[in-house]
Design an enzyme around this catalytic site. Structure first.
Site, mmCIF file in Angstrom:
data_model
loop_
_atom_site.group_PDB
_atom_site.id
_atom_site.type_symbol
_atom_site.label_atom_id
_atom_site.label_comp_id
_atom_site.label_asym_id
_atom_site.label_seq_id
_atom_site.Cartn_x
_atom_site.Cartn_y
_atom_site.Cartn_z
ATOM 1 N N HIS A 259 0.839 -1.190 0.000
ATOM 2 C CA HIS A 259 0.000 0.000 0.000
ATOM 3 C C HIS A 259 0.881 1.251 0.000
ATOM 4 O O HIS A 259 2.079 1.162 0.201
ATOM 5 C CB HIS A 259 -0.942 0.032 1.213
ATOM 6 C CG HIS A 259 -0.230 0.102 2.521
ATOM 7 N ND1 HIS A 259 0.090 -1.021 3.248
ATOM 8 C CD2 HIS A 259 0.237 1.146 3.246
ATOM 9 C CE1 HIS A 259 0.712 -0.670 4.348
ATOM 10 N NE2 HIS A 259 0.825 0.644 4.375
ATOM 11 N N ARG B 102 -0.295 10.708 5.471
ATOM 12 C CA ARG B 102 -0.830 11.265 6.709
ATOM 13 C C ARG B 102 -1.798 12.383 6.346
ATOM 14 O O ARG B 102 -1.538 13.156 5.425
ATOM 15 C CB ARG B 102 0.309 11.810 7.571
ATOM 16 C CG ARG B 102 1.167 10.700 8.111
ATOM 17 C CD ARG B 102 2.477 11.130 8.713
ATOM 18 N NE ARG B 102 2.482 12.404 9.391
ATOM 19 C CZ ARG B 102 3.607 13.116 9.568
ATOM 20 N NH1 ARG B 102 4.748 12.684 9.112
ATOM 21 N NH2 ARG B 102 3.567 14.256 10.207
ATOM 22 N N GLU C 240 -3.428 4.022 2.150
ATOM 23 C CA GLU C 240 -3.680 4.015 3.601
ATOM 24 C C GLU C 240 -3.663 5.446 4.096
ATOM 25 O O GLU C 240 -2.665 6.155 3.928
ATOM 26 C CB GLU C 240 -2.603 3.221 4.335
ATOM 27 C CG GLU C 240 -2.689 3.328 5.848
ATOM 28 C CD GLU C 240 -1.441 2.807 6.538
ATOM 29 O OE1 GLU C 240 -1.094 3.356 7.601
ATOM 30 O OE2 GLU C 240 -0.811 1.861 6.027
ATOM 31 N N ASN D 287 -3.952 11.063 12.919
ATOM 32 C CA ASN D 287 -3.619 11.176 14.337
ATOM 33 C C ASN D 287 -4.697 12.003 15.027
ATOM 34 O O ASN D 287 -4.930 13.159 14.663
ATOM 35 C CB ASN D 287 -2.240 11.816 14.514
ATOM 36 C CG ASN D 287 -1.143 10.909 14.009
ATOM 37 O OD1 ASN D 287 -1.119 9.730 14.320
ATOM 38 N ND2 ASN D 287 -0.252 11.454 13.197
ATOM 39 N N HIS E 201 3.388 11.780 -5.818
ATOM 40 C CA HIS E 201 1.962 11.734 -6.127
ATOM 41 C C HIS E 201 1.468 10.295 -6.173
ATOM 42 O O HIS E 201 2.243 9.357 -6.276
ATOM 43 C CB HIS E 201 1.664 12.438 -7.456
ATOM 44 C CG HIS E 201 2.276 11.777 -8.652
ATOM 45 N ND1 HIS E 201 3.490 12.145 -9.159
ATOM 46 C CD2 HIS E 201 1.844 10.753 -9.439
ATOM 47 C CE1 HIS E 201 3.788 11.390 -10.204
ATOM 48 N NE2 HIS E 201 2.797 10.538 -10.394
ATOM 49 N N GLU F 121 -2.346 12.103 -9.696
ATOM 50 C CA GLU F 121 -2.302 12.105 -11.153
ATOM 51 C C GLU F 121 -3.402 11.193 -11.681
ATOM 52 O O GLU F 121 -3.557 10.068 -11.214
ATOM 53 C CB GLU F 121 -0.946 11.596 -11.633
ATOM 54 C CG GLU F 121 -0.797 11.542 -13.128
ATOM 55 C CD GLU F 121 0.557 10.998 -13.558
ATOM 56 O OE1 GLU F 121 0.941 11.265 -14.702
ATOM 57 O OE2 GLU F 121 1.216 10.301 -12.753
#
Length: 142
Positions: A7, A11, A56, A60, A76, A119
């Site tokens: 994956h 963040r 993913e 936080n 990207h 993209e």
């Protein structure tokens, strides 16, 4: 030596806006993990039928002041689409800025709410140039 893609992790600061952005692209949530002890959530989204290729989202709960406002250092994400013009029109109609319009009928760039560059590439042969895309200028960074 064998290597398997798992994956790509990014963040995010605003989880709900970011999930909504990726859902506009057609990704669906495939898995979620919430850690009370660690005070974070991991949300995996993937195109239908391609669950082995997720992005993913790491969120936080107490904020993430370390996350820069311009995430160009990341590079990207790239997704193939069946009709780049229809995809860009759909995103634009939902308030997403098309940073690099698909003037060539082949490639466009947009950004997530956390400034992750995405993209979009036309599957198969490029489409014939068409308006309003052919004459549309770039907007911001891509």
């Amino acid at each position: 030596m064998s290597l398997t893609y798992l994956h790509t992790m990014i963040r995010v600061k605003d989880l709900e806006k970011t999930i909504a952005f990726f859902e506009l692209l057609g990704l669906k949530e495939t898995k979620r993990y919430d850690s009370e002890a660690g005070r974070f959530s991991l949300i995996f989204l993937a195109p239908p039928g391609q669950e082995e290729c997720p992005v993913e989202l790491t969120y936080n709960w107490d904020g993430d002041d370390e996350l820069p406002s311009d995430s160009r250092h990341f590079g990207h994400l790239a997704y193939g689409v069946d009709d780049i013009y229809a995809t860009c029109a759909h995103l634009q109609a939902n308030g997403i800025t098309i940073n690099r319009p698909p003037r060539d009928g082949h490639m466009a760039f947009v950004r997530s709410p956390d400034n992750i560059s995405v993209e979009l590439l036309q599957n198969g042969d490029r489409l014939a140039p068409a308006e309003p895309w052919a004459s549309m200028e770039n907007s911001g960074h891509w």
